[in-house]
Motif scaffolding. Sequence first.
Motif, PDB file in Angstrom:
ATOM      1  N   THR A 311       0.831  -1.212   0.000  1.00  0.00           N
ATOM      2  CA  THR A 311       0.000   0.000   0.000  1.00  0.00           C
ATOM      3  C   THR A 311       0.855   1.247   0.000  1.00  0.00           C
ATOM      4  O   THR A 311       0.543   2.234  -0.697  1.00  0.00           O
ATOM      5  N   ILE A 322      -7.386   0.694  -2.734  1.00  0.00           N
ATOM      6  CA  ILE A 322      -8.809   0.803  -2.407  1.00  0.00           C
ATOM      7  C   ILE A 322      -9.570  -0.433  -2.899  1.00  0.00           C
ATOM      8  O   ILE A 322     -10.559  -0.855  -2.277  1.00  0.00           O
ATOM      9  N   CYS A 325      -9.151  -2.886  -0.230  1.00  0.00           N
ATOM     10  CA  CYS A 325     -10.067  -2.561   0.875  1.00  0.00           C
ATOM     11  C   CYS A 325     -11.454  -3.123   0.602  1.00  0.00           C
ATOM     12  O   CYS A 325     -12.086  -3.736   1.482  1.00  0.00           O
ATOM     13  N   TRP A 326     -11.954  -2.915  -0.623  1.00  0.00           N
ATOM     14  CA  TRP A 326     -13.285  -3.410  -0.988  1.00  0.00           C
ATOM     15  C   TRP A 326     -13.329  -4.938  -0.955  1.00  0.00           C
ATOM     16  O   TRP A 326     -14.293  -5.529  -0.464  1.00  0.00           O
ATOM     17  N   ARG A 329     -13.132  -6.087   2.647  1.00  0.00           N
ATOM     18  CA  ARG A 329     -14.347  -5.657   3.367  1.00  0.00           C
ATOM     19  C   ARG A 329     -15.542  -6.536   2.989  1.00  0.00           C
ATOM     20  O   ARG A 329     -16.316  -6.954   3.845  1.00  0.00           O
ATOM     21  N   THR A 378      -8.851  -7.043   7.013  1.00  0.00           N
ATOM     22  CA  THR A 378      -9.808  -5.976   6.725  1.00  0.00           C
ATOM     23  C   THR A 378      -9.398  -4.686   7.415  1.00  0.00           C
ATOM     24  O   THR A 378      -9.373  -3.608   6.802  1.00  0.00           O
ATOM     25  N   SER A 381      -5.814  -3.398   5.837  1.00  0.00           N
ATOM     26  CA  SER A 381      -5.909  -2.768   4.514  1.00  0.00           C
ATOM     27  C   SER A 381      -6.641  -1.437   4.592  1.00  0.00           C
ATOM     28  O   SER A 381      -6.263  -0.467   3.915  1.00  0.00           O
ATOM     29  N   PHE A 382      -7.662  -1.357   5.425  1.00  0.00           N
ATOM     30  CA  PHE A 382      -8.447  -0.131   5.567  1.00  0.00           C
ATOM     31  C   PHE A 382      -7.602   0.974   6.202  1.00  0.00           C
ATOM     32  O   PHE A 382      -7.552   2.111   5.692  1.00  0.00           O
ATOM     33  N   TYR A 385      -4.651   2.147   3.857  1.00  0.00           N
ATOM     34  CA  TYR A 385      -5.096   3.058   2.798  1.00  0.00           C
ATOM     35  C   TYR A 385      -5.427   4.433   3.370  1.00  0.00           C
ATOM     36  O   TYR A 385      -5.109   5.474   2.758  1.00  0.00           O
ATOM     37  N   LEU A 480     -13.553   5.431   1.191  1.00  0.00           N
ATOM     38  CA  LEU A 480     -13.608   4.651   2.423  1.00  0.00           C
ATOM     39  C   LEU A 480     -15.007   4.688   3.033  1.00  0.00           C
ATOM     40  O   LEU A 480     -15.478   3.692   3.603  1.00  0.00           O
ATOM     41  N   CYS A 483     -17.139   2.295   1.051  1.00  0.00           N
ATOM     42  CA  CYS A 483     -16.699   0.929   1.371  1.00  0.00           C
ATOM     43  C   CYS A 483     -17.260   0.497   2.727  1.00  0.00           C
ATOM     44  O   CYS A 483     -17.763  -0.621   2.888  1.00  0.00           O
ATOM     45  N   THR A 484     -17.191   1.410   3.717  1.00  0.00           N
ATOM     46  CA  THR A 484     -17.739   1.120   5.052  1.00  0.00           C
ATOM     47  C   THR A 484     -19.239   0.910   4.992  1.00  0.00           C
ATOM     48  O   THR A 484     -19.782  -0.021   5.611  1.00  0.00           O
TER      49      THR A 484
END
Length: 857
Positions: A311, A322, A325-326, A329, A378, A381-382, A385, A480, A483-484
Amino acid sequence: MNHLFDITKIFSHSVFEYATLFIFFIQVFLFFCTETSGTFFLVTSLIWRFLYNAGIGYLLKIQSDRNGVVKFMKKHIFNHVKGKGHEHEEKFIVRLIRQQFKKKMADDYDFDAVPVEYNCWILFRCIEDLILVNDFTSYCCFSFRYLDVPEHLSIYDILRYIGAAVLIIFNIWVKQDAHRVVKDFAWYWGDFFFLVDSNLTFDGVFEIVPHPMYSVGYIGYYGSALMTKSYLVLFISLLIHASQLAFLVFVENPHIQKIYGSSNPQRPSGIELEKLRKYFNKDAIGFFRLDLYKSSDILSLVVCAITIIYTFSIDKSSNMPIIMCWVWRLASSLGVGLILYFQSNYNSWNKHYIKNGQSIREAFQQWKNIYNFLTCITFVSFIAYAIRNYTLPDQWTYGTVLLRHTVGFLLIILHIYTATEVYEVLGDYGWFYGDFFIKELISSERLYYSGIYRFLNNPEKFMGQAAFYGIAVITNSWPLAFCTLAGHIFIVIFLEFVEKPHMNRIYGNVRKKSGAESGIIKEVNKFMNRDARIKNIYENVQRDIKEIGLKRVISNKSLKNVVNKWANSLNDPETVSPTTDEEDNSLPTSDNYQVEVYHDSKSNVAEDKINEIEGKIFELGSPIRVQWSAPKSSITPADWIGIYRVTQNKKRSVTTTSCKGRWLYSLTESWTDEERQQIISNSKVVTEVKKNKKGEDIVYGELIFKNDLIPWELGSYEVRYHFKDGYSVLCVSRPFEIIVNSYEVKKGLSEEENIKDIANSLLPIVKNCLYMKDDETLTLEEDFIATKGWPNRVGTGGVTTDAEKQKNLFSKRLFYSIKMIYGIEFSRKLIDYYSTVQSLATQVSFYYYYLKIFFFL
């Protein structure tokens, strides 16, 4: 505090109340009549808050730990009380307190008649009123000094003021409703000084949020910050709230757990514990309890490290971070949901492993590894980023920058609190969705509705994603945020369409059946269904009685009386239960029944005059003498007496929980000689019959509870007198407390002398735990395991024998006593290695001196 501002009593206040009002009006005068700066009120607010949380907190802490306040007041003030007719011989401070208390209290108050603890509490209340009133006043002066109303109000300003007013009004309601529930006794921390004979009742706001006076009870402070539109007021409000929560954590919660016990689920034991050990063995929870000797934990760390490096090393224009992240997630929400859906409906996960010749235990272990890995990756990575795309703002006060950071960090703290509370209730079994995989562990007794689940059915649905939202708000990142939001939607779908149906299928709707709805739902239902509560009550109660299978048959007439009483209670905030024992006409009246506890000393039953307060405190392991009296006309050979924790039973009229073998029959006529020897060999029974003032024959008796018949845990207990081999309670004793005296280090001793001193203090403890009599001897070097004939299990295995069970119970008592007295926790297995008083003292000395004193002093 309303009496402070009662105009009709303004000339009858005590000097303490005049002092409180004097300082109050000085602050009000400075605020309205002078140009005193906000900085001055800020300093005074912080001073009063320090006196509140640090000053009052210190007094309550030493009072809870060692009865310090009462001991100090006894030594320096109340020991100089001469009594009525001799007031002129008392010290000035005693005469002053006597006079002021008479002004403050009602006409029926008698300074000389009430216990010292009560007078200490009244004096503490005076100090508390002074601090609390002026703490709140100084904060209001400080916050409103920064209020600047614009000449032309915009829609934003109007909404801001309305929102602030709603928060402040809600805060006022919370405080009033909390006071309605706990009354003055708990409001002023009365249970730090003495205990009252009453039931604990928590409803209203206590059903909605945990610790409302400390949590939402400060929401008005944020309303004032919103009204003033001042970051300074906001951060001071946060500081004050944080200090109040620290007061709760370090002062009030430990005392509540000490007196009333913990509401957390009890640790399983026996066969159930062995089953749990088959499937759980210090598994990693996130990054906690990672074991670098486990391949799954090493793999999780390596993948997380690679993700972080990738990252930060890739070009910022790349979308791969990202996308990761997705992916992770969705895997941790949608992917986990799908796995559990197919496992719940088709047992697909377990079938796959069984098909390939592996066990359900292996299947569940792999699931735990995958689930924990997805949780870790999860978050990693979140966060990676977010940090990669975050830049420190040049101007913190520009726009909503500071507000975003504040709200974001608060959401992160909320997430940590929620996750901690959820795990504390669920444990490893619930955290890893054990009831989806392990049928042999499924039991309705494993469904706990304590902790955070008292207030929310699914806390993770509302607050379980707070940290992700907080990070998105801090970084001001829309990718983000979306994604959340997507992950949150899938989690809500999982909870509603996978977990909830699964729970209902294997447990049924246990929560509704047990009346354990969350506090919010309970309060909403109470409000919405107020007028519908009478409907079909008679039929419902009859049906419930049949389902429960009550031993005692309730007549239709009695049942109708209950229904009428229940219906009439609709306008009363305290609803009457439809199955209370007060409605049973078959029970004798409890007027002439009495039961009390005393120290085990040689005294006549009728002439015992043990001190009212001192007699209600027992050292751990000391015998408890119970004196009882009952009418000769209604006493039965099957009446029995048991010892319970104060909060163990919800009702005084009926016992609903086990006393864990701590019971004895009141009389012994119904036993044969052999049974009497077996059942109450450790007790002394004395009975005599005397007439009371009404000429009725009253039977007096006493029992001695000791050894296995007494509680071996600190806390507050009560004795209950039960009728005729049942669980209907005819009388309850006043609460009594079981304590220990902590060991105090003697300075100036050598290491050898320290060990000897500890050994001498340990010897009576060991003898007490061994149930040895006073005339029995035990030397410091004597192996008490061998003396008792118990097996030594060092390096051996095999089936547990009865002798070893006795040894385990002894070691449990002994090491619990050591933990409470010396503050050192040992494993019970060490009893096989240190089975003499001298060897135990050496270990205690090592930990006590080298680890505690060397590292902390």
